[in-house]
Design an enzyme around this catalytic site. Structure first.
Site, PDB file in Angstrom:
ATOM      1  N   CYS A 112       0.771  -1.256   0.379  1.00  0.00           N
ATOM      2  CA  CYS A 112      -0.126   0.024   0.008  1.00  0.00           C
ATOM      3  C   CYS A 112       0.964   1.069   0.182  1.00  0.00           C
ATOM      4  CB  CYS A 112      -0.763   0.287   1.128  1.00  0.00           C
ATOM      5  SG  CYS A 112      -1.363  -0.904   1.050  1.00  0.00           S
ATOM      6  N   GLY A 138      -0.068   0.469  -5.218  1.00  0.00           N
ATOM      7  CA  GLY A 138      -1.283  -0.849  -4.901  1.00  0.00           C
ATOM      8  C   GLY A 138      -1.639   0.314  -6.267  1.00  0.00           C
ATOM      9  N   ASN A 212      -0.292   0.823   5.363  1.00  0.00           N
ATOM     10  CA  ASN A 212       0.740   0.060   5.038  1.00  0.00           C
ATOM     11  C   ASN A 212       1.313  -1.212   5.605  1.00  0.00           C
ATOM     12  OD1 ASN A 212       3.662   0.931   3.261  1.00  0.00           O
ATOM     13  ND2 ASN A 212       2.412  -0.698   3.180  1.00  0.00           N
ATOM     14  N   GLY A 213       1.820  -2.021   5.072  1.00  0.00           N
ATOM     15  CA  GLY A 213       2.028  -3.263   6.180  1.00  0.00           C
ATOM     16  C   GLY A 213       1.208  -4.666   6.076  1.00  0.00           C
ATOM     17  N   TYR A 356      13.237  -2.767  -5.356  1.00  0.00           N
ATOM     18  CA  TYR A 356      12.812  -2.692  -6.422  1.00  0.00           C
ATOM     19  C   TYR A 356      11.322  -1.365  -6.526  1.00  0.00           C
ATOM     20  CZ  TYR A 356       8.378  -4.489  -8.427  1.00  0.00           C
ATOM     21  OH  TYR A 356       7.531  -4.590  -9.939  1.00  0.00           O
TER      22      TYR A 356
END
Ligand code: SF4
Length: 574
Positions: A112, A138, A212-213, A356
Site C-alpha cells: 500500500c 498499489g 501500509n504493511g 524495487y
C-alpha cells in the site's frame, strides 16, 4: 462503471454510486461483497460483453482462484463467473478475450501507499495528487477520507486513483484534513469493503485509518477482541488497530493509540484521522517508509503532510522535513505538531524498497533510491564482471542499476528491450497460440541493437524464473550471441510477512535450486546476483545494520506467531 463506497454522507451510507462510464467493468467480487444477502450476483463483463450467470452457468465467483482475485481491478475483466485466469471466452469469431494474468512469475508486489494532509483548504485534492504519485504502491483500490472539524467522510473504490476520483467525486470530500490510501491487498480479501481508509465509530469517537504493511499477530488479537465484544466490519488487519484503540483502558485518544500500537506486531506505517486531528506512526522496526513534509503558507499555519514516499511531496510542492521514526507516534492538531516515542526503536527497514518498490525519485530511510540502485549496479559490476558489448536493462525496474553497471564496467548502456506501458490486463489474442505471448506483449527487443552482440541483461529479481527465461530467450532470438543475466539483489529464498506479496517458499526458484541450476533453467550463458554485503553497502554506505533482509536470509526480525504457513517447505539453497 466505477462503483464507490460512500461513508459519512447522510442518506448515502454504504451506497454505491456510478462515477462515470468505463469501458470495462468493476470486478464481480465487489458486487458480491455488498450485494444484499441472497440477491443474484450482478452480471460480470468480459471485454465489455455481458456474461451474466445465465450465460456462464452456475459456477459461483467464490470458487475463483486467489490469483484471479488479485488481478481484478476496474479495468480488469477476469472475474466473471466460470471464468478463470488463462481461460478463453469467445468474444467474436476468430478472436479470443484472454485474461492476462501472467500468474507464472509476477513481480513482488507492494502492499500500500498512504498519505495525510493537515490544514489545507483543498485537502481532498492534495490527497488525490499524493496518491496519484504513489499509484505504483498499489493499484487495486484507493480511498480518501476528509474531516472538517465536525464531519468525517470517506469515499473509496476499486481501481486506479484517477479512475475513482473524478472532479465530481473529489468535490464531495469537504474539509481541511484528509488521509488517503492506495492498496494492493496481502491480508483480507480484495473486496471494496476492505479498501481503505477504514472508518470506524468507536468508544473514542469516529476514526479513519490507512495502513501500509502487514500485522503478524493478528489472529490472536482478533479472537481476543471479539471475545471482548468487538464487531469487525472488515477482514483487513488494519481494523484491528482501531478496535484495539476502542477497547483500550487509556483515557485519552493519544494514549489509547500508543497503547494499541504497542500490542500489534509486524509492519505498519499508518495515518489516522479523527474529526479534528491527524496521527502518523511507524512500527518500532520501521519496516515501511513514512515521511513528513510541510507546505509553507505565508498567511497562516503551515500545511503538514505525510506520505509513504517523498515523490508524493513534489506534486504538492511540499518540502521534505523528516521521516517518522520507528516506534514514533506523531500528532498534528491546530496547535501544531507533537510527537512521542511509544515504543523503543529497533530499526530493520525493508531493504527491498530500495531494490524495487520505491520510485527512484523518492528518498527512503534518508537515502535517495536512485543513488542506492545505481550503486547496486556498480557493485554488481565489481562483483561479477563479464566481457560483453552492451548493458541492457529489463525495463523499467532494471534501468537505474543498469546505468550503474554500465558506468562501472565501461560497457555501453542501451535500451535493448522496449516496454509497452499501455498493456492492460485483458487483450485480444491471436487465434493461433503464440509462445511466451504475455511477455512478448509487454516487452519487445530492439533487434538492430542486439543482433550479433554479447548482452548483459540487468534485472532486479528472479522470483519463479519463468519470466526471466522468456526474456533471455527473447534477447537470444533477437540475435544476441551471448546473454549474461545480472540481478541487482541476492537470491530471494524466503517469503515476506511484512506487507510484500511473495510466493510460498516452495515456489521461489532460488529457495529450491542452486544458482547454476537456475542459470540452466533460464538458459543464460552466465548468471550472477549481487551479494548481501554488496546490497547493504549500496543502500546505506556500509552501516548495514538497519535493514530487514529476511527474504534473502530467512532470518526474520520479529517473532511471528499467527501467520499461516510459518514453516515453509524445506529449502535447498544453492
Ligand atoms: Fe522487505 Fe524482504 Fe524484509 Fe519483506 S522480508 S520486509 S520484502 S526485506
Amino acid at each position: 462503471m466505477t462503483r464507490l463506497l460512500f461513508e459519512g454522507f447522510p442518506g448515502e451510507e454504504s451506497s454505491f454510486e456510478g462515477a462515470r462510464l468505463q469501458p470495462c467493468h468493476q470486478p464481480a467480487q465487489d458486487e458480491r461483497a455488498l450485494a444484499p444477502e441472497g440477491s443474484p450476483l450482478q452480471p460480470a463483463f468480459v471485454s465489455g460483453h455481458d456474461f451474466s450467470r445465465a450465460d456462464l452457468g452456475t459456477k459461483n465467483v467464490r470458487a475463483l482462484a486467489p490469483a484471479a482475485q488479485r488481478v481484478a481491478r476496474s479495468t480488469t475483466t477476469v472475474e466473471a463467473p466460470g471464468f478463470s485466469p488463462g481461460e478463453s471466452v469467445p468474444v467474436k469469431e476468430g478472436l479470443q478475450a484472454r485474461a492476462f494474468s501472467e500468474p507464472a512469475d509476477p513481480k513482488l508486489r507492494e502492499h500500500c501507499g498512504v498519505v495525510a494532509i493537515h490544514n489545507h483548504p483543498d485537502a481532498a485534492r492534495q490527497a488525490y495528487l499524493a496518491l496519484y504519485a504513489l499509484q505504483h504502491r498499489g493499484q487495486e483500490s484507493a480511498g480518501i477520507a476528509t474531516a472538517d472539524g465536525t464531519h468525517l467522510s470517506n469515499i473509496k473504490g476499486m481501481g486506479l486513483v484517477s479512475e475513482i476520483f473524478t472532479d465530481d467525486v473529489i468535490a464531495r470530500l469537504k474539509g481541511d484534513m484528509a488521509i488517503g490510501h492506495t492498496r494492493y491487498s496481502t491480508t483480507g480479501d480484495s473486496a471494496l469493503l476492505n479498501a481503505q481508509p477504514i472508518r470506524v465509530e468507536s468508544t473514542k469517537g469516529l476514526i479513519a485509518i490507512a495502513h501500509n504493511g502487514n500485522l503478524v499477530n493478528l489472529g490472536n488479537l482478533r479472537i481476543q477482541l471479539e471475545r471482548q465484544g468487538a464487531f469487525f466490519q472488515t477482514t483487513s488487519d488494519s481494523e484491528i488497530i482501531v478496535q484495539l484503540i476502542a477497547h483500550s483502558q487509556a483515557t485519552t485518544l493519544v494514549d489509547a493509540i500508543a497503547d494499541s500500537l504497542r500490542q500489534v506486531e509486524g509492519a505498519f506505517s499508518i495515518v489516522m484521522m479523527t474529526r479534528d486531528r491527524i496521527f502518523a506512526a511507524r512500527d518500532p522496526h520501521g519496516f515501511r517508509p513514512l515521511s513528513m513534509g510541510r507546505i509553507h503558507n505565508p498567511d497562516g499555519p503551515d500545511t503538514v503532510v505525510f506520505a509513504s514516499e517523498t515523490c508524493a511531496f513534489d506534486l504538492l510542492r511540499a518540502k521534505y522535513e523528516r521521516d517518522v521514526l520507528p516506534g514514533e507516534l506523531v500528532m498534528v492538531t491546530e496547535d501544531g505538531v507533537t510527537s512521542r516515542q511509544y515504543a523503543p526503536p529497533n530499526q530493520t527497514s525493508c531493504i527491498f524498497e530500495h531494490v524495487y518498490f520505491a520510485r527512484p525519485d523518492s528518498m527512503i530511510y534518508g537515502r535517495w533510491v536512485q543513488e542506492s540502485r545505481e550503486e547496486m549496479g556498480r557493485q554488481l559490476a565489481r562483483e561479477s564482471h563479464v566481457d560483453a558489448d552492451l548493458v541492457v536493462p529489463v525495463p523499467d525496474s532494471g534501468v537505474t542499476a543498469a546505468i550503474g553497471y554500465a558506468a562501472e564496467s565501461d560497457i555501453p548502456f542501451r535500451f535493448g528491450l522496449i516496454r509497452n506501458h499501455y498493456v492492460g490486463r485483458t487483450f485480444i489474442e491471436p487465434e493461433q497460440r503464440v509462445r511466451d505471448f504475455g511477455v512478448k506483449l509487454k516487452l519487445n527487443p530492439v533487434r538492430n541493437l542486439l543482433e550479433g552482440r554479447r548482452i548483459i541483461l540487468i534485472d532486479d529479481s528472479i522470483i519463479r524464473g519463468t519470466t526471466s527465461r522468456k526474456i533471455v530467450r527473447m534477447v537470444r532470438q533477437a540475435g544476441a550471441t551471448e546473454v549474461h543475466l545480472r540481478i541487482s539483489c541476492p537470491p530471494t529464498i524466503a517469503p515476506c510477512y511484512y506487507g510484500v506479496d511473495t510466493p510460498r517458499k516452495a515456489e521461489l526458484i532460488a529457495a529450491n535450486y542452486s544458482i547454476e541450476e537456475i542459470r540452466q533453467y533460464i538458459e543464460a550463458d552466465s548468471l550472477a546476483y549481487l551479494s548481501l554485503e554488496g546490497l547493504r553497502k549500496a543502500c546505506d554506505g556500509g552501516e548495514g545494520n538497519k535493514f530487514c533482509v529476511a527474504c534473502y536470509t530467512g532470518d526474520y526480525p520479529t517473532q511471528w506467531v499467527d501467520v499461516e504457513d510459518i514453516l515453509p517447505a524445506a529449502a535447498v539453497v544453492g
